[in-house]
Design a protein around this motif. Structure first.
Motif, mmCIF file in Angstrom:
data_model
loop_
_atom_site.group_PDB
_atom_site.id
_atom_site.type_symbol
_atom_site.label_atom_id
_atom_site.label_comp_id
_atom_site.label_asym_id
_atom_site.label_seq_id
_atom_site.Cartn_x
_atom_site.Cartn_y
_atom_site.Cartn_z
ATOM 1 N N ASP A 1 0.829 -1.200 0.000
ATOM 2 C CA ASP A 1 0.000 0.000 0.000
ATOM 3 C C ASP A 1 0.862 1.249 0.000
ATOM 4 O OD1 ASP A 1 -1.956 1.897 0.221
ATOM 5 O OD2 ASP A 1 -2.938 0.984 1.947
ATOM 6 N N SER A 2 0.888 1.949 -1.123
ATOM 7 C CA SER A 2 1.597 3.226 -1.174
ATOM 8 C C SER A 2 0.613 4.371 -1.409
ATOM 9 C CB SER A 2 2.673 3.204 -2.264
ATOM 10 O OG SER A 2 2.098 2.990 -3.522
ATOM 11 N N SER A 3 -0.677 4.102 -1.119
ATOM 12 C CA SER A 3 -1.692 5.136 -1.288
ATOM 13 C C SER A 3 -1.507 6.217 -0.229
ATOM 14 C CB SER A 3 -3.095 4.527 -1.186
ATOM 15 O OG SER A 3 -3.280 3.912 0.057
ATOM 16 N N PRO A 4 -1.910 7.442 -0.554
ATOM 17 C CA PRO A 4 -1.755 8.538 0.405
ATOM 18 C C PRO A 4 -2.686 8.375 1.601
ATOM 19 C CG PRO A 4 -2.788 9.311 -1.621
ATOM 20 C CD PRO A 4 -2.472 7.864 -1.818
ATOM 21 N N SER A 5 -2.252 8.872 2.735
ATOM 22 C CA SER A 5 -3.099 8.877 3.927
ATOM 23 C C SER A 5 -2.981 10.242 4.601
ATOM 24 C CB SER A 5 -2.689 7.771 4.898
ATOM 25 O OG SER A 5 -1.452 8.077 5.498
ATOM 26 N N LEU A 6 -3.965 10.572 5.400
ATOM 27 C CA LEU A 6 -3.972 11.860 6.081
ATOM 28 C C LEU A 6 -2.796 11.969 7.046
ATOM 29 C CD1 LEU A 6 -5.597 14.452 6.167
ATOM 30 C CD2 LEU A 6 -6.965 13.483 7.995
ATOM 31 N N LEU A 7 -2.496 10.893 7.754
ATOM 32 C CA LEU A 7 -1.370 10.923 8.694
ATOM 33 C C LEU A 7 -0.024 11.040 7.984
ATOM 34 C CD1 LEU A 7 -2.473 8.209 11.267
ATOM 35 C CD2 LEU A 7 -2.403 10.682 11.597
ATOM 36 N N LYS A 8 0.132 10.309 6.893
ATOM 37 C CA LYS A 8 1.417 10.269 6.190
ATOM 38 C C LYS A 8 1.639 11.496 5.300
ATOM 39 C CE LYS A 8 1.693 7.329 2.889
ATOM 40 N NZ LYS A 8 1.612 6.144 2.103
ATOM 41 N N ASP A 9 0.595 11.931 4.594
ATOM 42 C CA ASP A 9 0.749 12.985 3.583
ATOM 43 C C ASP A 9 0.081 14.309 3.925
ATOM 44 O OD1 ASP A 9 2.109 11.297 1.549
ATOM 45 O OD2 ASP A 9 0.242 10.179 1.689
ATOM 46 N N GLY A 10 -0.681 14.341 5.002
ATOM 47 C CA GLY A 10 -1.365 15.583 5.362
ATOM 48 C C GLY A 10 -2.514 15.879 4.416
ATOM 49 N N VAL A 11 -2.964 17.120 4.421
ATOM 50 C CA VAL A 11 -4.070 17.538 3.563
ATOM 51 C C VAL A 11 -3.531 17.776 2.159
ATOM 52 C CG1 VAL A 11 -5.776 19.346 3.153
ATOM 53 C CG2 VAL A 11 -5.339 18.561 5.477
ATOM 54 N N GLN A 12 -4.148 17.124 1.185
ATOM 55 C CA GLN A 12 -3.796 17.306 -0.227
ATOM 56 C C GLN A 12 -5.064 17.692 -0.974
ATOM 57 O OE1 GLN A 12 -2.064 13.181 -0.560
ATOM 58 N NE2 GLN A 12 -0.797 14.233 -2.065
ATOM 59 N N LEU A 13 -4.999 18.711 -1.791
ATOM 60 C CA LEU A 13 -6.160 19.092 -2.583
ATOM 61 C C LEU A 13 -6.182 18.405 -3.935
ATOM 62 C CD1 LEU A 13 -6.530 22.843 -1.676
ATOM 63 C CD2 LEU A 13 -7.760 20.868 -0.757
ATOM 64 N N ARG A 14 -5.065 17.825 -4.349
ATOM 65 C CA ARG A 14 -5.042 17.036 -5.584
ATOM 66 C C ARG A 14 -3.875 16.064 -5.536
ATOM 67 N NH1 ARG A 14 -4.567 22.191 -7.382
ATOM 68 N NH2 ARG A 14 -6.609 21.927 -8.280
ATOM 69 N N GLN A 15 -3.983 15.046 -6.331
ATOM 70 C CA GLN A 15 -2.952 14.013 -6.398
ATOM 71 C C GLN A 15 -1.739 14.537 -7.165
ATOM 72 O OE1 GLN A 15 -1.924 11.695 -4.959
ATOM 73 N NE2 GLN A 15 -1.954 9.709 -5.944
ATOM 74 N N ASN A 16 -0.583 13.969 -6.903
ATOM 75 C CA ASN A 16 0.640 14.370 -7.591
ATOM 76 C C ASN A 16 0.536 14.100 -9.093
ATOM 77 O OD1 ASN A 16 1.697 14.968 -5.060
ATOM 78 N ND2 ASN A 16 2.570 12.924 -4.827
ATOM 79 N N LYS A 17 1.124 14.981 -9.885
ATOM 80 C CA LYS A 17 1.115 14.856 -11.344
ATOM 81 C C LYS A 17 2.397 14.177 -11.813
ATOM 82 C CE LYS A 17 -2.720 17.121 -11.998
ATOM 83 N NZ LYS A 17 -3.888 16.475 -12.550
ATOM 84 N N VAL A 18 2.313 13.490 -12.920
ATOM 85 C CA VAL A 18 3.443 12.779 -13.520
ATOM 86 C C VAL A 18 3.663 13.336 -14.919
ATOM 87 C CG1 VAL A 18 4.217 10.518 -14.345
ATOM 88 C CG2 VAL A 18 2.987 10.696 -12.203
ATOM 89 N N THR A 19 4.919 13.463 -15.321
ATOM 90 C CA THR A 19 5.214 13.944 -16.667
ATOM 91 C C THR A 19 5.698 12.790 -17.547
ATOM 92 O OG1 THR A 19 7.453 14.523 -16.015
ATOM 93 C CG2 THR A 19 5.812 16.262 -15.886
ATOM 94 N N VAL A 20 5.487 12.939 -18.825
ATOM 95 C CA VAL A 20 5.939 11.956 -19.807
ATOM 96 C C VAL A 20 7.354 12.329 -20.212
ATOM 97 C CG1 VAL A 20 5.505 11.007 -22.100
ATOM 98 C CG2 VAL A 20 3.600 11.678 -20.659
ATOM 99 N N ASP A 21 8.213 11.343 -20.386
ATOM 100 C CA ASP A 21 9.549 11.617 -20.910
ATOM 101 C C ASP A 21 9.878 10.608 -22.013
ATOM 102 O OD1 ASP A 21 10.552 9.239 -19.723
ATOM 103 O OD2 ASP A 21 11.148 10.304 -17.918
ATOM 104 N N ALA A 22 11.062 10.696 -22.570
ATOM 105 C CA ALA A 22 11.457 9.866 -23.714
ATOM 106 C C ALA A 22 11.614 8.389 -23.351
ATOM 107 C CB ALA A 22 12.754 10.396 -24.321
ATOM 108 N N GLN A 23 11.745 8.051 -22.080
ATOM 109 C CA GLN A 23 11.965 6.658 -21.672
ATOM 110 C C GLN A 23 10.740 6.007 -21.021
ATOM 111 O OE1 GLN A 23 14.787 5.134 -22.569
ATOM 112 N NE2 GLN A 23 15.246 7.098 -23.533
ATOM 113 N N HIS A 24 9.730 6.801 -20.688
ATOM 114 C CA HIS A 24 8.587 6.290 -19.942
ATOM 115 C C HIS A 24 7.263 6.708 -20.580
ATOM 116 C CE1 HIS A 24 11.858 6.503 -16.963
ATOM 117 N NE2 HIS A 24 11.323 5.373 -16.524
#
Length: 186
Positions: free
Chosen positions: A24-47
């Motif tokens: 489980d690597s999902s965000p939690s209130l204790l671990k990550d605090g208050v988040q208004l949106r999920q982290n964004k990921v960028t596309v690159d030449a290898q992924h």
């Protein structure tokens, strides 16, 4: 008294290990605090970039992934998404739904993850819930595909009437939804 304390301590230490078939690597209130949106990921030449969403119902959907190159065979839970009603209800209601779900319940409108190109990538979607006298369970639905470099994919968990489906689309060109064929799970 000592036996009760020992039993309680044993249960506290043993219970977290009972769910060992997933990581489980999902965000939690204790671990990550208050988040208004999920982290964004960028596309690159290898992924590639993989976006996971739900549609057709406001029920929460838990997404988990497995990369073929990962030595741990267990699925990795990324988190939970909820369709906020964007485009179906007033914009301010959808935004309010997104903020409330994201900040406190850690249920986001979408999840994003980077995927290794040319390696099988498995996504599992699962939804369960209900109210008084009304329960449902849908999934886990597993789809596996091989992402290509620099592409963007959408894995959409769709509620269709009383059943659900999971589909993969190539959305590298945002105005196009090109279906991607799923292969047997890794």
């Amino acid at each position: 008294m000592k036996r009760t304390t020992l039993l309680t301590l044993t249960l506290i230490l043993a219970l977290p290990g009972c769910h060992s078939n997933v990581r489980d690597s999902s965000p939690s209130l204790l671990k990550d605090g208050v988040q208004l949106r999920q982290n964004k990921v960028t596309v690159d030449a290898q992924h590639a970039k993989v976006i996971m969403k739900a549609s057709g119902n406001t029920a929460p959907v838990e997404f988990a992934i497995h990369r073929a190159s990962d030595p741990d065979p267990r699925m990795e839970v990324l988190g939970t998404v909820v369709d906020s009603g964007q485009g179906k209800v007033f914009g301010w209601i959808a935004k309010l739904n997104e903020a409330a779900n994201s900040a406190t319940l850690k249920r986001f409108p979408q999840l994003e993850v980077q995927a290794d190109a040319d390696q099988p990538f498995e996504v599992s979607g699962y939804s369960k819930g209900g109210g008084v006298g009304n329960t449902y369970s849908c999934g886990p639905l597993k789809t596996t595909f091989t992402p290509e470099r620099s592409k963007v994919y959408l894995v959409e968990f769709q509620f269709v009437g009383s059943r659900c489906e999971q589909h993969i689309y190539d959305i590298t060109q945002p105005q196009e939804r090109i279906p991607v064929t799923s292969m047997p799970s890794v």
